[in-house]
Design an enzyme around this catalytic site. Structure first.
Site: not given
Lengths: 460, 448
Positions: A103, A245, A247, A249
């Site tokens: 992330s 961001d 990843d 999400d």
């Protein structure tokens, strides 16, 4: 100090496993975690994907090896935004999925997220069952005759994209021919996001859209980290700027004047837009802004708050009555249950563009009409154990003056502000937050919390 | 079931040959390579992708760039290591072992199997367990070149090395049984380059083997019947890594794998004499052939590590084993079934003789090979006991026990791959060879 240092490079929790490549997160550990997961889901096809980090290949190969050894059929989807990954895990009727991602953690980190067949992260209870297998080392190694092959799925994002385009009033958005500055920070969103926006008739000004994992800026999409997209919006005269961001999400928004609106308001904007069309509950975590309570009150709908951690929001979102129509987190994570119960920056972009398309006003005016609070997020060093001791002392101090919740760490609501302290799920730090109507008010609340913490630390 | 040694790790895939074990070994090899690039290949076994993924992950983590050739014969991998001047190569193949086995075989920087000292170094890294762990910016990179990038240069070199014009002119009909192994995808290109009519059997790599991938007469039934049906001039059986080959003659005789090496040696040593390396377990035929060409013969322990160490030390021109593995050093220091097939076809074309006639020129010995179960923990004691009563007086202990007599020899050695003792005897008389082996088998069975 010693315990912090030991914890610092590896964290296995309900958010999955995270560690530092070249240190704690080795091929061997990764394969073992995958063996445990493959054993847990009992074979069958398991999706394997990754964000754009340079260490992604090394770890996804380890995952593939581990899954094969316990009889799973790994389905390699390559670099994929995490919301697409979750969507496809369910849509492809897989037994589960393992996403290689850390992330928003800095570049040296990477990790694994474990996803069940329904396209949701493992719940805390499922994680416990899964980790039991990992800790006991009870893996179902198969004999040679039961080996499955590796399947490559190169177009895994298409199903998600198709669903997104059907979800929104794409015709209305296309008519407006929005000019959009897009910053993917060279992350997992990069292969898909420009296409998505172009399908919606947008003119895209791409920034950092190479999925090579070389972050162009700190991956946390907070205002101080995104000056480039702000400048691009201004110089190109764009209608809006979007920042994903690493990843993909979460989503941060920049208004047409090149000002970051603050990631806390992404969900607020999306919630107001969704609730304008239909009634239903809002679900968010404890740390999300009070503006959401105001939106809910204005529409006469319920709001539910949960522990931090996406899966907690999702579990609640799937179970509340009246049915939830929007959910998410204050960090820019928007959940649109019509698409899939997960944080999805693509869904967020679609909702915001739809809101813009249905209003004659620019994004800055839509933002200006939202209830406004100032939320300050900070952290102090400390392990979960230390946080726990702090919290029991702080609770005694606060329970006379405010409304105390121990749902996750300690949250104290006052008439005009709130404070929240809790251990991080992903890093060995303690998060402290304060929100009030004004900057001065929030600062004052945070300072008072910090001085209470110092007082309590003396007693530990 | 697991065998760990200087030649790598070999095991039955399942609870013992696990991803983490493979990773530990690949990491040990990564430490040996010291961040230099490595070329990777595998045979067609169904569990190959598991080992491949584990190796890729561990090698990248060791900071080595990985050039993954995918399914590729080991001799082509070895040529590629040398051509790319890579730090080494890793072949994921259990060669002649049956389908439940797999193994990691390590290749050194010059495309040669690791010698015992290098193998020991890898083993030391494995036992130490202190592996290189590159940080994100220092991780290796993975590349997957297309087949043409490594098969084409190899085929061209082979084409130039053998007398292609003669083979092409002869227009041979040749049956090749790749045993659904690593050679299968390359055979058509190979046949086209050398100019013979290929009748491939078992050429669909589906992860399983139609029979044990060990080239020897008992696995040759299919090849024999196809050679017969179409009147082919030769039939070839390959191991799963395309290192070894055994022959079926135009008279449909499935020839012992022992013939491959002396047949090639007889042709090659005539042109290019020099030292020849073989193992203690190889037929005496090669002794007679080497002697006829006035070439010295040096015997070593079984296994490529020992053989190719001797090749370097002796500046040999030829090396081979009774298993059908042959290396012509002018081409490359590797056991290479493609080259072996090319050289045999060349000899047939140049001499105008049938395969049966060429084999007929070789001295005939009878070799009996048996194996007997012996737990690893008992091997030392059993061999010590056998030594006391072993056949003859002059025991050579270079590899187990070996003794010569007037018309042959007998050897007992530990299997490199199974908890077995291998008993091999050769003699001009088949009955005497059989009797020598039976005597040992009985003694071992009494001891266990």
């Amino acid at each position: 100090m010693n315990s912090v240092k030991k914890n610092a490079t590896l964290k296995i929790s309900i958010s999955g496993a995270r560690g530092i490549v070249g240190d704690s997160l080795t091929p061997q550990l990764t394969a073992t975690l995958a063996q445990a997961f493959g054993t847990y889901v009992g074979g069958g096809p398991v999706l394997v994907g990754r964000d754009a980090r340079a260490s992604g290949i090394m770890l996804s190969e380890a995952v593939i090896s581990g899954l094969l050894s316990v009889g799973c059929r790994p389905v390699d989807v390559g670099i994929l935004p995490i919301p697409s990954f979750l969507f496809v895990t369910k849509a492809s009727k897989s037994a589960g999925g393992i996403a290689v991602t850390a992330s928003h953690n800095p570049k040296p980190w990477n990790g694994l997220k474990f996803i069940s067949h329904d396209g949701l992260y493992l719940t805390p209870q499922q994680t416990e069952e899964y980790l039991d297998i990992y800790h006991q080392g009870a893996f179902d190694f198969i004999p040679y005759g039961k080996y499955k092959s590796v399947q490559i799925m190169a177009d895994a994002g298409e199903a998600h994209l198709k669903r997104l385009l059907n979800r929104f009033d794409s015709a209305a958005i296309r008519r407006r021919k929005f000019k959009v500055a897009l910053d993917c920070n060279n992350g997992a969103g990069a292969p898909l996001a420009p296409r998505f926006l172009r399908e919606l008739g947008c003119e895209v000004i791409p920034l950092y859209c190479e999925p090579n994992g070389e972050f162009a800026h700190d991956p946390e999409p907070t205002p101080e980290n995104i000056p480039d997209v702000c400048a691009a919006v201004k110089s190109a005269g764009a209608d809006i700027g979007f920042v994903q961001d690493a990843d993909a999400d979460r989503l941060a928004i920049v208004d047409e004047k090149g000002r970051p609106i603050g990631e806390e308001l992404t969900l607020v904007l999306a919630a107001r837009h969704v609730l304008a069309g239909k009634k239903g509950s809002i679900v968010c975590n404890l740390s999300s802004t009070r503006a959401l309570d105001d939106i809910a009150a204005a529409r006469g709908v319920k709001i539910f708050r949960t522990k931090i951690g996406e899966i907690n929001v999702v579990e609640k979102l799937l179970s509340v009555k009246p049915k939830a129509v929007i959910g998410g987190e204050g960090n820019g994570g928007v959940i649109d249950p019509e698409i899939h119960p997960c944080r999805d920056s693509f869904a967020a972009m679609g909702l915001i563009l739809e809101a813009l398309a249905k209003s004659p006003k620019p994004i800055s005016s839509l933002v200006a009409s939202l209830p406004r609070y100032v939320l300050i997020k900070a952290w102090i060093e400390g392990s979960a154990e230390r946080a726990h001791r702090l919290i029991s002392l702080l609770k005694k101090r606060y329970e006379k003056t405010g409304t105390v919740s121990l749902l996750d760490g300690l949250k104290v609501d006052f008439a005009d502000h709130w404070v929240h302290i809790r251990p991080s799920n992903t890093e060995p730090i303690i998060r402290v937050l304060a929100e009030a109507k004004t900057e001065a008010g929030a600062r004052k609340a945070l300072e008072s919390l910090k001085s209470e913490i110092s007082n309590c630390l003396k007693k530990i | 079931m697991l065998k760990i040694g200087i030649s790598g790790v070999r095991g039955i895939v399942g609870p013992s040959m696990t991803p983490t074990l493979v990773m530990d070994f690949a990491s040990a090899f990564g430490a040996f390579l010291d961040r230099k690039p490595v070329v990777l290949a595998r045979d067609t076994r169904i569990h190959g992708p598991m080992l491949r993924a584990a190796c890729v992950s561990a090698l990248l983590s060791s900071g080595c760039d990985v050039i993954d050739l995918g399914i590729c014969p080991t001799p082509i991998l070895q040529k590629t290591v040398r051509r790319l001047a890579a730090g080494g190569g890793l072949a994921i193949t259990a060669g002649h072992n049956d389908i439940q086995w797999n193994a990691l075989t390590f290749i050194g920087p010059d495309g040669i199997s690791l010698n015992p000292f290098q193998g020991q170094e890898v083993l030391d890294h494995y036992h130490l367990g202190n592996f290189e762990k590159a940080a994100t910016d220092d991780l290796g990179r993975l590349t997957t070149p297309p087949e043409s990038a490594f098969i084409e240069p190899y085929v061209e070199e082979l084409q130039a090395f053998v007398d292609t014009a003669a083979i092409r002119a002869a227009r041979f009909k040749v049956v090749i049984d790749a045993c659904a192994g690593a050679a299968a995808p390359c055979l058509e290109r190979f046949a086209e380059a050398l100019g013979f009519d290929l009748i491939p059997i078992n050429n669909e790599p589906n992860g399983f083997f139609p029979h044990d991938p060990e080239p020897r007469p008992r696995n040759a039934a299919q090849t024999v019947s196809v050679v017969k049906a179409i009147g082919a001039e030769a039939g070839f059986l390959l191991s799963s890594d395309a290192g070894r080959v055994s022959l079926v003659s135009e008279t449909t005789e499935a020839l012992s794998e022992e013939f491959t090496f002396p047949l090639i040696a007889d042709a090659l040593l005539a042109r290019r004499p020099g030292p020849v390396i073989t193992t203690y377990s190889t037929s005496r035929m090669i002794e007679d052939v080497a002697r006829a060409h006035h070439c010295p013969l040096i015997r070593t322990r079984v296994g490529p590590a020992h053989i190719f160490l001797a090749v370097g030390q002796e500046e040999a021109v030829l090396a081979g084993e009774g298993s059908g593995a042959v290396a012509a050093l002018a081409f490359q220091p590797a056991f290479d079934a493609f080259l072996s097939m090319g050289l045999i076809l060349e000899t047939m074309a140049q001499t105008g003789k049938h395969l049966s006639a060429l084999v007929g020129q070789l001295p005939r010995y009878h070799i009996v090979k048996e194996k007997v179960y012996c737990p690893t923990s008992r091997i030392h004691g059993v061999i010590g006991e056998l030594a006391k009563t072993f056949h003859g007086r002059d025991i050579d202990t270079g590899d187990g026990l070996r003794a010569e007599d007037k018309d042959g020899w007998i050897q007992v050695r530990t299997s490199g791959t199974e908890p077995m003792l291998r008993v091999i005897a050769e003699d001009k008389s088949k009955e005497r060879a059989r009797a020598k082996v039976d005597k040992i088998l009985q003694s071992v069975e009494l001891m266990i």
